[in-house]
Structures are given as C-alpha cells and as structure tokens.
Enzyme design. Structure first.
Site, PDB file in Angstrom:
ATOM      1  N   PHE A  95      65.575  -3.800 -55.002  1.00 38.83           N
ATOM      2  CA  PHE A  95      66.335  -4.432 -53.912  1.00 38.83           C
ATOM      3  C   PHE A  95      67.567  -5.187 -54.409  1.00 38.83           C
ATOM      4  O   PHE A  95      68.055  -6.086 -53.726  1.00 38.83           O
ATOM      5  CB  PHE A  95      65.441  -5.368 -53.085  1.00 38.83           C
ATOM      6  CG  PHE A  95      64.112  -4.768 -52.698  1.00 38.83           C
ATOM      7  CD1 PHE A  95      64.065  -3.671 -51.844  1.00 38.83           C
ATOM      8  CD2 PHE A  95      62.927  -5.262 -53.196  1.00 38.83           C
ATOM      9  CE1 PHE A  95      62.853  -3.093 -51.494  1.00 38.83           C
ATOM     10  CE2 PHE A  95      61.708  -4.686 -52.854  1.00 38.83           C
ATOM     11  CZ  PHE A  95      61.669  -3.600 -51.999  1.00 38.83           C
ATOM     12  N   ARG A 111      82.443  -8.193 -50.893  1.00 38.18           N
ATOM     13  CA  ARG A 111      81.838  -7.241 -49.953  1.00 38.18           C
ATOM     14  C   ARG A 111      81.522  -7.922 -48.612  1.00 38.18           C
ATOM     15  O   ARG A 111      81.571  -7.280 -47.556  1.00 38.18           O
ATOM     16  CB  ARG A 111      80.586  -6.592 -50.545  1.00 38.18           C
ATOM     17  CG  ARG A 111      80.065  -5.417 -49.729  1.00 38.18           C
ATOM     18  CD  ARG A 111      78.970  -4.639 -50.455  1.00 38.18           C
ATOM     19  NE  ARG A 111      79.485  -3.579 -51.304  1.00 38.18           N
ATOM     20  CZ  ARG A 111      79.651  -2.302 -50.920  1.00 38.18           C
ATOM     21  NH1 ARG A 111      79.351  -1.922 -49.691  1.00 38.18           N
ATOM     22  NH2 ARG A 111      80.121  -1.409 -51.753  1.00 38.18           N
ATOM     23  N   GLU A 150      71.133   0.798 -48.440  1.00 35.76           N
ATOM     24  CA  GLU A 150      71.444  -0.520 -47.882  1.00 35.76           C
ATOM     25  C   GLU A 150      71.729  -0.537 -46.383  1.00 35.76           C
ATOM     26  O   GLU A 150      71.327  -1.486 -45.704  1.00 35.76           O
ATOM     27  CB  GLU A 150      72.653  -1.115 -48.626  1.00 35.76           C
ATOM     28  CG  GLU A 150      72.370  -1.475 -50.067  1.00 35.76           C
ATOM     29  CD  GLU A 150      73.645  -1.663 -50.863  1.00 35.76           C
ATOM     30  OE1 GLU A 150      74.407  -0.679 -51.002  1.00 35.76           O
ATOM     31  OE2 GLU A 150      73.895  -2.774 -51.329  1.00 35.76           O
TER      32      GLU A 150
END
Lengths: 808, 168
Positions: A229, A311, A761
C-alpha cells in the site's frame, strides 16, 4: 488467449495451505541473529548521555551499534540523505531508532533494547501545522504555488462564493505482514538480502552504500509481500540496511522484523492535510475560479513528501474543469514519523479538497450535488480528435545534460527535487486543460456517471432518502456520488521505465522475471497472462519468479499504479523478441515469410504445418538460437516541470465513480454504509476478477481512511494509536450491505498493454463518496453546512449534527 | 517446561519457556509458518488455529496451557491434492489478495461453520434456539475477528457461503 480472463490468483493454492512464504517464513540458517532498534522516547532533543552497558550485558546480545559504529553510510533516506539509520545525538520523533541490538533471538533483542539508560535534553517539539508555520519549519524554501489564470479575480467577480476548511487525518498502512528483512553474507563480502519491499533496487542501493560495496555486490530478492500500500516503498530500507550491516559485522545471517507496535511507531504513514478553500461560481454552480491552500505534515524527514504534495496539487481539479485556479502547498516539517507513500500518494487528499468544494457549492445553492459535479466536468473525449502522436519536441530526461547529484538514488521518487524539465505540451484536439496545462483528451465520466445514475437508481433513492429523513427524527440517510480522475505515471518522468527477463527452456517451459513486485495486487498474474498470450501458451507453462535485482536491474518501485503498465509492456517486448527468433527460424525451414508463423493454443503454426511449442523450442535450440531475451519499456509522451507546475505528467487518466448511501444515528454519531454502487474504468481489463478485487478493496480502504481510521498523537508527540486495538481498520462487517461493482467497458485510448488501464490506486478515491454521503446525512439535520472533517468518526459526525442543528 | 501437544494429528513433545505463546511454539519451534503473526495482540486473527476443534488466537495463549490438547493449524486442514471445501472455495472465489490473512481466515471459517452446524447463535442471530442461516450478516458477524487489509471481504464471504453450501 490468457489475457482478459478472470483467472484466479497464481499463489492461491499456496495461500490456502499456508505454504506461500513471506520473509519471516523463510527458514533461517542455523546461527541466524535477530535485530531490534532502541527507540527515542522524546519527540525532539539531544541525547546528553547514553549508557548501553545494560543492553550489552543482557542475555543473548551479540552486538550493540550506535551511529558512530556504522562502518560506512548512515543513511536510509529515499531522497535527500536526511534520514540516518541511527540517530546520533539529535532525535527528531518518538520512535526514531537510536541504537541497534543484535542478539540470538528476536525476543532477546527486543528485551535488551529496553534496557538502555538515556538522558535526554528535550527541545520544543513541532507537532501541529500551526507550530510548524510559526517556526517556518518546512521542506523546500517556501510554499510551492501553481496558477492558472487569475483565480482571485475570477472568484471575486463571481456571483456566489464559498470558503472553508477541511482537515483530513493520515492513515496507517497496516499491511498485515509487518516490515521484515533478512541478509545472508556471501563470499567475498557480497550480500544477499530478502526484503518485504516494493522497491528492491532502492534496498540494493542503500545496502550497497551501507556496507561500502558497489551495487553489483548486493542482490535483493522479493517473492511477495503481505500487503504494501506504499508503506513498503521506502520504509523497509532501515531493516534491510540494519541486517546487512550486522551480517557484515558478525559474518552471520541477520533477520529483522518489527513487532506491530514498533512498526506503527517507527514507520511513516499517509500525510495528513488541512485544505483551506475559496471558490467562486454562478447560480448554476459552475465554477469560475478556485483557490486552495494545502498544509501537510510531512514529519521529520523529507522521504517522498515533495512528490506526494505535488500529486495532491495535481489532483486539486479531480474531474472538474477549473477556468482559473491557484494552488499553494506547504510541506511542513514536524517532529513525528516521516510521512510517506500510501495508495494514491497525495492524490486522495487533493481530491477531497475539490469534492468538498463541490459539496459546499451544491449546499449553498440548494442543488443536487451530482448536478453541480456533472456541470463542472471536463468536456467529453467523444468531441475531441484522436490522440496526437508523440510529442514533437523531446524533453525527456535522457536528453538532460545536467549531471545528477552524486549519491542520489535515482530510482526513488524522492529524487524529484533533483529533477526538473522544460515541458511544453501540444494540445492538438483543443481539449480543456488541467490547472497544470495537460489537455484532458480521454474524459469519459459523462457517460460513466450517466450509466451509474441509472444502474444505482440514484434519483429515486435520493428522493426516498429525503422522504425518510422527513419522517425520521433520529436516523438520517445520506447519499452521494463522487467521481475519480486519477493521473497515471510517475511524476518523476525517468521512473517510467521497466525491464524484463524471459527464458524459454528446451522443454517449452517459460521462466518469467520483471522488475515489479507482488503485494497482493495480482501483478505477477497479470504479467504472466501477457507472457502466456504472446507465446500462445496456457498460463501453467509460465513460471512466475521472485523479483530479483540480479535478473532485472535499475527498477522503479512498484508504485504509482504503474506495475502492469510498465512491466507488462517490458515482458511483451521480451517475449516477442524470442517468439520472433523462433518464427524466423521455422519460417526459414519452411521457406515461408516470418509472418506465416503464429503462436496459439500451445502450438506454433507454420503455414499448413504445426509444432508443439516444446518442439519449436527444441528446433530453435538445436539451430543455436538464443531463447532468452530482455525486454524494456518506457512510457511515451510524458514530461513535467514540477517547479512551474506545467507539462504532461500523466500518460493517461483512469476514471471511476461511486454512489454511496449511509445512515447515521443522530444520538450517537454512529453510522453504516448501506449500499455502494461503483462503475470503474480499467480500460480493456487484463483480468476482470483481479481488477474488481482491487476496486472493492480500494473503496473499502478509502472509506476506512475517511471514517474509522484515526491517528492520535498526544501533546508529547507520542502516537497513542499504535495497535489494532486502538486503530480501527475496516473489518468484514464494514463492507456495504449492498455492494455492486462493475467495470466500464472500453479500451484505453492510449497504447498501453492490451489497452488496459492501471487499477491499483484509483479506486481508493471512490471511498470519498462515503464522506460526502455522511455529509449529506448530517445536512439533513438542519440548515447549516456540515463541514465534516475526516476521519468522520462517530464523534465528529455527532459534533457536525450539533453544528448543523444550531445552523452554524 | 515440557509440553505435550498433538499438532495436526502428530504428537509433539516440546521443551519450552512457559512464557512461549502457542503461536511462537508453532512458528519457531515446529517450523509451522502457515499461522501468521499479524499483530501479536489477538486483534487481527492472522494466527487463528483450532484447539480441540475451537478457534483461538494462537498469539494470545501460552503453549503450556494446552498440554494434552489437539491443535489443528492451516497445515493440517487439507493436503495439496486434497484441499478442504473451504480451501477450494477460497481459491476459486479469490478469497484473498496478498494472502497473509488467509490461513487465519480459513482456520476461523472452518471452526465457525462447525459452530453454526452445532446451532450456536451469534450476536445477530434472531432465534437463539433455532440455529442460524448463513446470511452475509451472520458470516460477517462470525468472521469479525479476522481482518483483511486488502479488503477481499466480499470474496471471503462468497467463498465461505460456497463451501457451506457444498457441505450442507
């Protein structure tokens, strides 16, 4: 053909028998030593005095190392060398490794680590956003600011405005397999490392530096992880480096695994964010301009925080065309764990910001939030021309004459600070552009949302919820749709490359290796499906093997959802090279052109003749034809200037939309997710079963982040939620009672592997619909705007109910 | 101290520190690494094994407390060419992603189905004496002690339902 089929997970038979090996399950050689860290007990200060004699005297202890005892580099940072393996005299967070114990057993090492006597001189700790701003404690020289048009003017002149603030917490990865590594010393000072990591090349790089050897002396192998993750992109460095250093020192194999509490106390988590927003819009809810200020706690070291914060900025628009936008991002340094990569990598936080704005705008105008969202969507792809060919001017990093900074791990996303390119993006089709100048050429959310509105029966259910709320004073329902547009590619352009190694043996069996790692996402299976399809073989003919830095070098982390896009293409290239050689040989034997040779159903067809694949491989071998090949792939079209915030950071976008319905108890703040309907875009799916699993899992994990998963630090900077007893990840009963997941039927517009799309994602952000549904339910309690922060724990929901009733 | 356990049908005589958990005895002393250490707190369920047919968190119990007991771990539930119905169903339904919680899920579900067969009610069972239907709610309630961070939960429920149906 093996692609596009819902084949079950390749390790399934091993998983159900408990024979799938994770690092801690690998049988240790006799004499293996075990490691544990001694941890800082304060958030910030100096170590005035340290007495490790009681540690050294403890039973089973073989060695105790401090920073000064390390033979070479004392650095496990994936970016700017600001993260020593062992602290030295300055400590920067509660849980920072101060010294390393090497002992005969895991328990002996952990027990001994607690026996140190350390006198600290505490200093003021910076724990909160306010404290960091007051102290100007930040990474980079100041806030990063990107602008499109004049947002202030556009907002000020708009007929309507909203402004507000949303805070969202971080998130513990809670990979069920904790961090683990093992190092075996080899002859001549070489080192073999087994690591539970998403980034074997970085482990190799860091270990090589730490033992003072070139990278060729270090081999890193990763068969699988029990979940990653993002938490195993850089956070495994400390364990692998410790093992290698201790193994070098003692000559014995060394192993280290964090116990769960240590894991949660030591390692970084998702960045928590505060977003201040201001938006201007017309009476239809159409935005004219938006202003965001992002504040994020990055923790004590830089790690990957710059690209994470970038991001977040890159997803401040989500699916919406912002005519004017200003985005300001503060990357704050605090005395807490160094926040790191986590599924979505900042994208989710940025997206929550604009989704909050949409929700707030709709509330302000009394409109259905879905309508406001749809009105603000980017223009549909269907009205645009076909994609432009490759960018004419090549600004790719290989044409950069600037030498990179010495010692920087170029395969890390943390190397972002060292890189910036000039990036001008052509916009042939006249598409609307993102705030960072990328044309949105593949926008399919209009059609997807329309389809989802129908399949989820949204309009009727919304009316029914309103009716229910009018009749029920205690329980209130809420329903919300949120879309996802997630950019696919590493924003550090040069990371968008991958390698593969494929062998065909003389019995026709295939050995497959590539740079990606398996963490449960099904990458190995998808890539094996590609290899089998290229050779026309059944999947069983392809052997999936552990990621190994000695087979494929200089790999990027398996991250940014890019695993199958990059490695699938590299494997395709390698397989096609071998198949091409076999085809050329057989064509020559039969005096036919090479394109008369086809590979299908386990056979190789040459005109009218046909061989088994095994026979074909034997013929090629006897003709002295190489049956081994490497494959390489680099993503086209991407280029990005992160300082200006301009370019095309993403090859394409992956889309999705979710409708969630919840019910809240206004007396306790408790709630349940009643139903979720999801429509998600995987392009032409490589494996629909795996993709649906990723979508369901992503949604639930995203909902967990925004609802029950709460990280609590006390005033001394100690993490108080450091075990599953206090930190609540979703359990089986937290899955929506009705859970409908469907794949959008459509190929990727860009030329990806079999026209599929990345899926790791993007579905995580479908969970935002749960937060918005909770907000909708709370809004039914009164006239005020709920302004619900995340995680929306029952306590926060209850407080919001009170605010809304008071009409605040 | 000496502890006698029957592990997957084989008697084992172990010399253990009395503070050794059953999980550490299995993993470190017997090399049975199928049972996983997820949290070591009895919260995640990855270490679930069966003791005398009942499921238990092996990390929360000491090996010496089980002198004379029969312990079944994931390694004792099926054979490579003869998987149990639950194991087969977890494979066919993809009841996992990373697989780390899977041994615990299967041990837990194996014992759970036996509890249902024996008519044990759960917190969500309406009729305390009448047995329970294996609804999603019942399965979720009864499997709530086994966490899956990948959230493969829908497939886990499907796998359990499938295996239960085949056994019924």
């Amino acid at each position: 053909m093996s692609v596009s089929k819902p084949l079950p997970h390749d390790s399934g038979h091993l998983h159900v028998q408990g024979t799938a090996r994770y690092v801690d399950d690998i049988p240790s050689p006799q004499g293996t030593l075990h490691l544990a860290f001694g941890l800082s007990q304060i958030a910030h200060g100096r170590i005035a005095e340290i007495d490790l004699q009681p540690v050294r005297d403890a039973p089973g202890v073989v060695a105790v190392l401090e920073a000064g005892d390390l033979p070479h580099s004392n650095d496990v940072s994936p970016s700017v060398h600001d993260e020593p393996l062992l602290s030295g005299h300055s400590v920067h967070y509660v849980g920072q490794p101060v010294f390393l114990v090497v002992a005969t057993s895991h328990l002996a090492a952990r027990k001994a680590a607690r026996m140190a006597r350390i006198d600290y001189q505490p200093r003021d700790a910076i724990l909160t956003i306010e404290e960091a701003l007051d102290a100007d404690a930040r990474f980079e020289e100041g806030p990063r600011i990107w602008e499109k048009g004049d947002a202030e003017e556009a907002i000020d002149t708009a007929p309507h405005h909203v402004e507000g603030r949303i805070e969202m917490g971080g998130q513990e990865h809670f990979y069920l397999e904790g961090q683990a590594a093992m190092a075996w010393p080899q002859e001549g000072g070489d080192m073999l490392v087994m690591s539970s990591t998403q980034h074997p090349t970085e482990i190799q790089h860091k270990v090589a530096e730490a033992i003072g050897r070139p990278m060729h002396a270090v081999r890193v192998e990763t068969r699988r992880m029990g979940g990653g993750f993002g938490g195993k992109e850089s956070q495994g460095n400390a364990l692998a480096v410790s093992c290698a250093v201790a193994a070098r020192l003692t000559g014995k194999p060394c192993k280290m695994r964090y116990d769960r509490d240590d894991d949660m106390i030591i390692t970084g988590k998702r960045h928590d964010f505060r977003i201040d927003y201001r938006a201007g819009f017309d009476s239809d809810g159409l935005l004219t301009g938006v202003d965001f200020i992002h504040y994020t706690r990055c923790g004590w070291a830089q790690d990957l925080s710059l690209p994470v914060a970038d991001r977040a900025m890159l997803h401040s628009d989500n699916a919406y065309h912002l005519p004017a936008a200003r985005i300001e991002s503060h990357r704050l340094r605090t005395n807490t764990q160094s926040a790191t990569a986590f599924r979505g990598f900042g994208g989710p936080q940025g997206m929550v910001g604009i989704e909050r704005v949409m929700d707030h705008v709709a509330h302000e105008l009394g409109l259905d939030p879905v309508l406001v969202r749809q009105r603000n969507f980017y223009a549909p792809a269907s009205v645009l021309a076909q994609p432009a060919s490759d960018v004419p001017k090549d600004n790719s990093p290989e044409n950069n004459a600037e030498p990179p900074e010495a010692g920087v791990d170029l395969t890390s996303r943390g190397a972002v600070a060292a890189s910036s390119q000039d990036a001008a993006v052509p916009n042939a089709g006249g598409a609307q552009t993102t705030p960072y100048g990328q044309p949105v050429e593949d926008f399919i959310l209009h059609e997807m949302t329309e389809s989802l509105m129908q399949s989820s029966d949204y309009a009727a259910r919304r009316a029914k919820a309103a009716e229910w709320n009018a009749q029920n004073p205690i329980l209130k329902r809420g329903i919300a749709m949120t879309p996802v547009k997630f950019g696919i590619s590493f924003t550090l352009t040069h990371l968008n490359q991958a390698g593969a190694l494929v062998h065909v043996y003389q019995d026709g069996s295939v050995h497959l290796n590539h740079g990606g790692t398996e963490m449960g996402q099904g990458l190995f299976l998808k890539v094996a499906q590609v290899a089998a399809a290229r050779f026309g073989l059944p999947l069983e003919a392809v052997k999936i093997t552990a990621t190994d830095t000695a087979k494929v070098p200089n790999t990027s982390a398996t991250a940014a959802s890019s695993g199958s896009d990059l490695n699938g293409m590299a494997v395709k290239t390698a397989c096609d090279e071998i198949a091409g050689r076999i085809a050329a040989h057989l064509a020559k034997l039969h005096q036919l052109p090479a394109d008369a040779v086809t590979f299908a159903e386990g056979r190789v067809h040459v005109g009218e003749e046909s061989y088994t694949f095994e026979e074909a491989a034997k013929l090629a071998y006897e003709a002295r034809i190489s049956l081994s090949a490497t494959g390489f792939y680099k993503t086209p079209k991407v280029q990005w200037d992160r300082i200006k915030g301009q370019g095309r950071p993403f090859f394409y976008f992956a889309y999705g939309a979710a409708v969630s319905e919840v019910v809240i108890d206004t007396l306790t703040g408790e709630y349940r997710i009643l139903r979720a309907d999801i429509l998600h875009d995987c392009g032409a799916s490589l494996n629909p079963a795996i993709d649906i699993g990723q979508i369901e899992g992503g949604y639930v994990q995203g909902a967990g982040w925004l609802t029950t998963e709460e990280l609590v630090w006390d005033d001394d900077g100690r993490l108080r939620t450091h075990a599953p007893s206090t930190y609540k990840i979703p359990a089986i009963g937290d899955v929506p009672e009705v859970f409908n997941v469907a794949l959008w039927d459509g190929a990727n517009r860009e030329d990806t592997i079999y026209r599929s799309k990345a899926v790791g994602e993007p579905p995580f952000m479908l969970g935002i619909s749960v937060l918005m549904a909770l907000s909708d339910a709370v809004a039914a309690c009164g006239t005020g705007y709920p302004a619900l922060d995340a995680p929306a724990t029952p306590e926060r929901v209850l407080a919001a109910v009170q605010r809304v009733r008071d009409g605040v | 101290m000496q502890t006698n356990l029957t592990i997957n049908g084989t008697p084992q005589r172990l010399e253990l520190d009395p503070r050794t958990t059953l999980l550490d005895a299995l993993r470190h002393h017997l090399g049975l690494t199928g049972s996983k250490k997820g949290c070591d707190h009895g919260q995640c369920g990855a270490c679930t094994v069966m003791v005398n047919g009942r499921r238990i968190n092996a990390c929360l119990t000491l090996a010496c407390m089980h002198d004379g007991d029969e312990v079944t771990t994931i390694e004792g539930i099926g054979q490579p060419d003869n998987l149990s119905p639950l194991q087969q169903a977890f494979v066919s339904e993809d009841g996992f992603q990373c697989g780390y919680c899977t041994p615990g899920q299967i041990c837990s579900a194996t014992a759970m189905l036996e509890e249902v067969r024996n008519g044990w009610p759960s917190h969500v069972t309406d009729d305390l004496d009448g047995g329970a239907d294996l609804t999603t709610e019942e399965i979720s309630e009864r499997m709530s002690g086994n966490l899956c961070r990948c959230s493969a939960y829908p497939n886990i429920v499907e796998a359990i339902r499938k295996a239960a149906g085949e056994n019924a």
